[in-house]
Design an enzyme around this catalytic site. Structure first.
Site, PDB file in Angstrom:
ATOM      1  N   ASP A  39      -6.932  -6.354   4.083  1.00 41.52           N
ATOM      2  CA  ASP A  39      -6.113  -5.165   4.166  1.00 41.52           C
ATOM      3  C   ASP A  39      -6.293  -4.571   5.753  1.00 41.52           C
ATOM      4  O   ASP A  39      -7.490  -4.296   6.342  1.00 41.52           O
ATOM      5  CB  ASP A  39      -6.936  -4.135   3.072  1.00 41.52           C
ATOM      6  CG  ASP A  39      -6.363  -2.651   2.899  1.00 41.52           C
ATOM      7  OD1 ASP A  39      -5.305  -2.564   3.645  1.00 41.52           O
ATOM      8  OD2 ASP A  39      -6.802  -1.741   2.466  1.00 41.52           O
ATOM      9  N   HIS A  52      -1.119  -1.535  -4.218  1.00 40.47           N
ATOM     10  CA  HIS A  52      -2.495  -0.649  -3.709  1.00 40.47           C
ATOM     11  C   HIS A  52      -2.318   0.573  -3.345  1.00 40.47           C
ATOM     12  O   HIS A  52      -1.695   1.331  -2.776  1.00 40.47           O
ATOM     13  CB  HIS A  52      -2.661  -1.708  -2.501  1.00 40.47           C
ATOM     14  CG  HIS A  52      -4.090  -1.412  -1.614  1.00 40.47           C
ATOM     15  ND1 HIS A  52      -5.180  -2.107  -1.987  1.00 40.47           N
ATOM     16  CD2 HIS A  52      -4.217  -0.466  -0.572  1.00 40.47           C
ATOM     17  CE1 HIS A  52      -6.071  -1.795  -1.193  1.00 40.47           C
ATOM     18  NE2 HIS A  52      -5.690  -0.827  -0.545  1.00 40.47           N
ATOM     19  N   MET A  77     -11.931   4.853  -0.873  1.00 42.93           N
ATOM     20  CA  MET A  77     -12.593   5.407   0.466  1.00 42.93           C
ATOM     21  C   MET A  77     -13.363   6.618   0.423  1.00 42.93           C
ATOM     22  O   MET A  77     -12.645   7.662   1.030  1.00 42.93           O
ATOM     23  CB  MET A  77     -11.575   5.027   1.605  1.00 42.93           C
ATOM     24  CG  MET A  77     -11.276   3.761   1.854  1.00 42.93           C
ATOM     25  SD  MET A  77      -9.767   3.388   3.080  1.00 42.93           S
ATOM     26  CE  MET A  77      -8.638   3.537   1.418  1.00 42.93           C
ATOM     27  N   HIS A  90      -8.318   1.464  -3.926  1.00 46.17           N
ATOM     28  CA  HIS A  90      -9.097   1.297  -3.101  1.00 46.17           C
ATOM     29  C   HIS A  90      -9.843   2.739  -2.765  1.00 46.17           C
ATOM     30  O   HIS A  90      -9.429   3.518  -2.447  1.00 46.17           O
ATOM     31  CB  HIS A  90      -8.359   0.840  -1.698  1.00 46.17           C
ATOM     32  CG  HIS A  90      -9.334   0.416  -0.512  1.00 46.17           C
ATOM     33  ND1 HIS A  90      -8.930   0.193   0.598  1.00 46.17           N
ATOM     34  CD2 HIS A  90     -10.685   0.551  -0.466  1.00 46.17           C
ATOM     35  CE1 HIS A  90      -9.752   0.197   1.689  1.00 46.17           C
ATOM     36  NE2 HIS A  90     -10.800   0.193   0.940  1.00 46.17           N
ATOM     37  N   PHE A 150      -6.559   5.053   8.040  1.00 45.69           N
ATOM     38  CA  PHE A 150      -5.321   5.154   8.528  1.00 45.69           C
ATOM     39  C   PHE A 150      -4.490   3.887   8.163  1.00 45.69           C
ATOM     40  O   PHE A 150      -4.873   2.789   8.386  1.00 45.69           O
ATOM     41  CB  PHE A 150      -5.102   5.771   9.826  1.00 45.69           C
ATOM     42  CG  PHE A 150      -5.866   7.131   9.977  1.00 45.69           C
ATOM     43  CD1 PHE A 150      -5.235   8.311   9.924  1.00 45.69           C
ATOM     44  CD2 PHE A 150      -7.223   7.022  10.446  1.00 45.69           C
ATOM     45  CE1 PHE A 150      -6.009   9.556   9.933  1.00 45.69           C
ATOM     46  CE2 PHE A 150      -7.911   8.344  10.533  1.00 45.69           C
ATOM     47  CZ  PHE A 150      -7.346   9.458  10.248  1.00 45.69           C
ATOM     48  N   GLY A 151      -3.145   4.181   7.983  1.00 45.88           N
ATOM     49  CA  GLY A 151      -2.448   2.916   7.846  1.00 45.88           C
ATOM     50  C   GLY A 151      -1.842   2.777   9.333  1.00 45.88           C
ATOM     51  O   GLY A 151      -2.108   3.521  10.200  1.00 45.88           O
ATOM     52  N   GLY A 152      -1.168   1.445   9.536  1.00 48.71           N
ATOM     53  CA  GLY A 152      -0.426   1.301  10.728  1.00 48.71           C
ATOM     54  C   GLY A 152      -1.294   0.923  12.166  1.00 48.71           C
ATOM     55  O   GLY A 152      -0.856   1.137  13.361  1.00 48.71           O
ATOM     56  N   SER A 191       0.887  -1.180  -0.016  1.00 54.80           N
ATOM     57  CA  SER A 191      -0.117  -0.045  -0.040  1.00 54.80           C
ATOM     58  C   SER A 191       0.853   1.171  -0.040  1.00 54.80           C
ATOM     59  O   SER A 191       1.538   1.466   0.929  1.00 54.80           O
ATOM     60  CB  SER A 191      -0.962   0.147   1.343  1.00 54.80           C
ATOM     61  OG  SER A 191      -1.489   1.421   1.440  1.00 54.80           O
ATOM     62  N   MET A 225     -11.911  -5.445   5.369  1.00 57.07           N
ATOM     63  CA  MET A 225     -11.002  -4.692   5.841  1.00 57.07           C
ATOM     64  C   MET A 225     -10.737  -5.456   7.079  1.00 57.07           C
ATOM     65  O   MET A 225     -11.968  -5.950   7.762  1.00 57.07           O
ATOM     66  CB  MET A 225     -11.605  -3.479   6.098  1.00 57.07           C
ATOM     67  CG  MET A 225     -11.824  -2.520   4.947  1.00 57.07           C
ATOM     68  SD  MET A 225     -10.170  -2.199   4.075  1.00 57.07           S
ATOM     69  CE  MET A 225      -9.351  -1.290   5.386  1.00 57.07           C
ATOM     70  N   MET A 247      -8.773   8.651  -0.448  1.00 52.15           N
ATOM     71  CA  MET A 247      -9.508   9.015   0.871  1.00 52.15           C
ATOM     72  C   MET A 247     -10.008  10.374   0.642  1.00 52.15           C
ATOM     73  O   MET A 247      -9.148  11.291   0.158  1.00 52.15           O
ATOM     74  CB  MET A 247      -8.820   8.956   2.193  1.00 52.15           C
ATOM     75  CG  MET A 247      -8.227   7.374   2.359  1.00 52.15           C
ATOM     76  SD  MET A 247      -7.328   7.282   3.906  1.00 52.15           S
ATOM     77  CE  MET A 247      -6.678   5.721   3.876  1.00 52.15           C
ATOM     78  N   ASP A 267      -4.738   3.903  -1.840  1.00 54.87           N
ATOM     79  CA  ASP A 267      -5.596   4.278  -1.178  1.00 54.87           C
ATOM     80  C   ASP A 267      -6.180   5.719  -1.501  1.00 54.87           C
ATOM     81  O   ASP A 267      -5.578   6.652  -0.872  1.00 54.87           O
ATOM     82  CB  ASP A 267      -5.304   4.228   0.410  1.00 54.87           C
ATOM     83  CG  ASP A 267      -5.228   2.826   0.837  1.00 54.87           C
ATOM     84  OD1 ASP A 267      -6.094   1.858   0.746  1.00 54.87           O
ATOM     85  OD2 ASP A 267      -3.829   2.177   1.095  1.00 54.87           O
ATOM     86  N   GLY A 285       0.994  -2.063   4.054  1.00 56.12           N
ATOM     87  CA  GLY A 285       1.715  -0.751   3.942  1.00 56.12           C
ATOM     88  C   GLY A 285       2.666  -0.638   4.778  1.00 56.12           C
ATOM     89  O   GLY A 285       4.051  -0.818   4.341  1.00 56.12           O
TER      90      GLY A 285
HETATM   91  C1  DX5 Z   1      -6.498   1.638   5.320  1.00 57.65           C
HETATM   92  C2  DX5 Z   1      -5.825   1.510   3.976  1.00 57.65           C
HETATM   93  C3  DX5 Z   1      -4.790   0.467   3.991  1.00 57.65           C
HETATM   94  C4  DX5 Z   1      -3.528   0.963   4.851  1.00 57.65           C
HETATM   95  C5  DX5 Z   1      -2.794  -0.404   5.233  1.00 57.65           C
HETATM   96  O1  DX5 Z   1      -7.553   2.492   5.309  1.00 57.65           O
HETATM   97  O2  DX5 Z   1      -7.270   0.826   3.328  1.00 57.65           O
HETATM   98  O3  DX5 Z   1      -4.621  -0.001   2.659  1.00 57.65           O
HETATM   99  O4  DX5 Z   1      -2.583   1.493   3.783  1.00 57.65           O
HETATM  100  O5  DX5 Z   1      -1.830  -0.023   6.085  1.00 57.65           O
HETATM  101  P1  DX5 Z   1      -1.151  -1.152   7.024  1.00 57.65           P
HETATM  102  O6  DX5 Z   1      -0.712  -2.055   6.137  1.00 57.65           O
HETATM  103  O7  DX5 Z   1      -0.293  -0.210   7.515  1.00 57.65           O
HETATM  104  O8  DX5 Z   1      -2.274  -1.398   8.220  1.00 57.65           O
HETATM  105 ZN    ZN Z   2      -6.657   0.151   1.463  1.00 55.11          ZN
END
Ligand code: DX5
Ligand code: ZN
Length: 246
Positions: A195, A41, A76, A74, A163-165, A16, A157, A45, A43, A217
């Site tokens: 994801d 991937h 969102m 993706h 958010f990532g992480g 990602s 999901m 948003m 994202d 990600g």
């Molecule tokens: C979150 C995104 C993910 C995100 C995943 O809303 O859809 O794709 O980048 O990040 P990690 O792998 O860090 O959880």
């Molecule tokens: Zn995603």
């Protein structure tokens, strides 16, 4: 009519871009291609569907010019039907829409299902594939029972989108299993993607439940050695389902 590209076969890690260094995108993308990725991937948003803003179709267009990787996009965003053409024309290979954005609620309303089928028709003309995703609280099954035939991909999901992480939610494993069972029972084509919080520790559980495409990600871009990061996730997934047949 442009021909849609096939989603890369077998077990795949889809890094990602959200976790990449946006000041050096071309190098970041090259690093995961050289590390063995076939899918990127993306994202998107909009600050409405999720409380975060990332990027839109112009960046997808620039990325398309920089790479041949399969662009798994993706969305969102609150009004995905308003943006199908811009993202498909920018070069996205797959657009994954959120069920909640289509219906305005988690349940599959008649209007939400009609929008999903309309999206499939419009993307078909544009040579782009269709995916459907769900927030963790949304039950995918009623959506899939009603419209699984039109989907190229189902994205489960394992974190709240935005958010990532974030930490992996193992309560989502049952949703993956249910989506895999339904596909088998109906002989549908959709691929199963997961994801959120995916790494070498969590990928195995998801693979055992039926996931084939692993969005990651932080676990990929957070490591200097992207090839090793992807290999570890792939190995964990493959170990959970046993060696490939044949
Ligand atoms: C979150 C995104 C993910 C995100 C995943 O809303 O859809 O794709 O980048 O990040 P990690 O792998 O860090 O959880
Ligand atoms: Zn995603």
């Amino acid at each position: 009519m442009p021909q849609p590209r096939a989603i890369p076969a077998g077990v795949q890690v889809a890094p990602s871009l959200l976790a990449a260094d946006f000041g050096h995108l071309a190098e970041e993308i090259r690093s995961i291609k050289e590390g063995g990725a076939a899918i990127l991937h993306l994202d998107v948003m909009d600050g409405h569907f999720v409380p975060n803003i990332t990027f839109g179709a112009p960046l997808v267009r620039s990325i398309r010019q920089a790479t041949q990787l399969f662009l798994d996009t993706h969305l969102m965003i609150a009004d995905p039907l308003a943006y199908l053409e811009p993202f498909a024309r920018a070069g996205a290979d797959l657009l994954t829409l959120h069920a909640e954005a289509l219906a305005g609620c988690p349940a599959p309303t008649a209007a939400g299902l009609a929008r999903l089928r309309e999206a499939g028709g419009r993307l078909g003309v544009l040579g782009c594939r269709l995916g459907l995703s769900f927030r963790p609280a949304t039950d995918p099954l009623p959506w899939l029972e009603a419209a699984g035939d039109v989907l190229d991909l189902v994205l489960i999901m394992t974190v709240e989108p935005g958010f990532g992480g974030q930490a992996f939610r193992d309560g989502q494993i049952g949703r993956l299993e249910a989506a895999a069972r339904l596909r088998e029972a109906r002989a549908w084509r959709y691929r199963l993607e997961v994801d959120g919080g995916i790494d070498a520790r969590t990928a195995g559980h998801c693979a055992a439940a039926g996931a084939e495409l692993f969005v990651a990600g932080t676990a990929v871009f957070g490591r200097a050695d992207r090839a090793a990061a992807m290999r570890e996730i792939l190995r964990a997934a493959e170990a959970a389902v046993g060696p490939a047949a044949g």
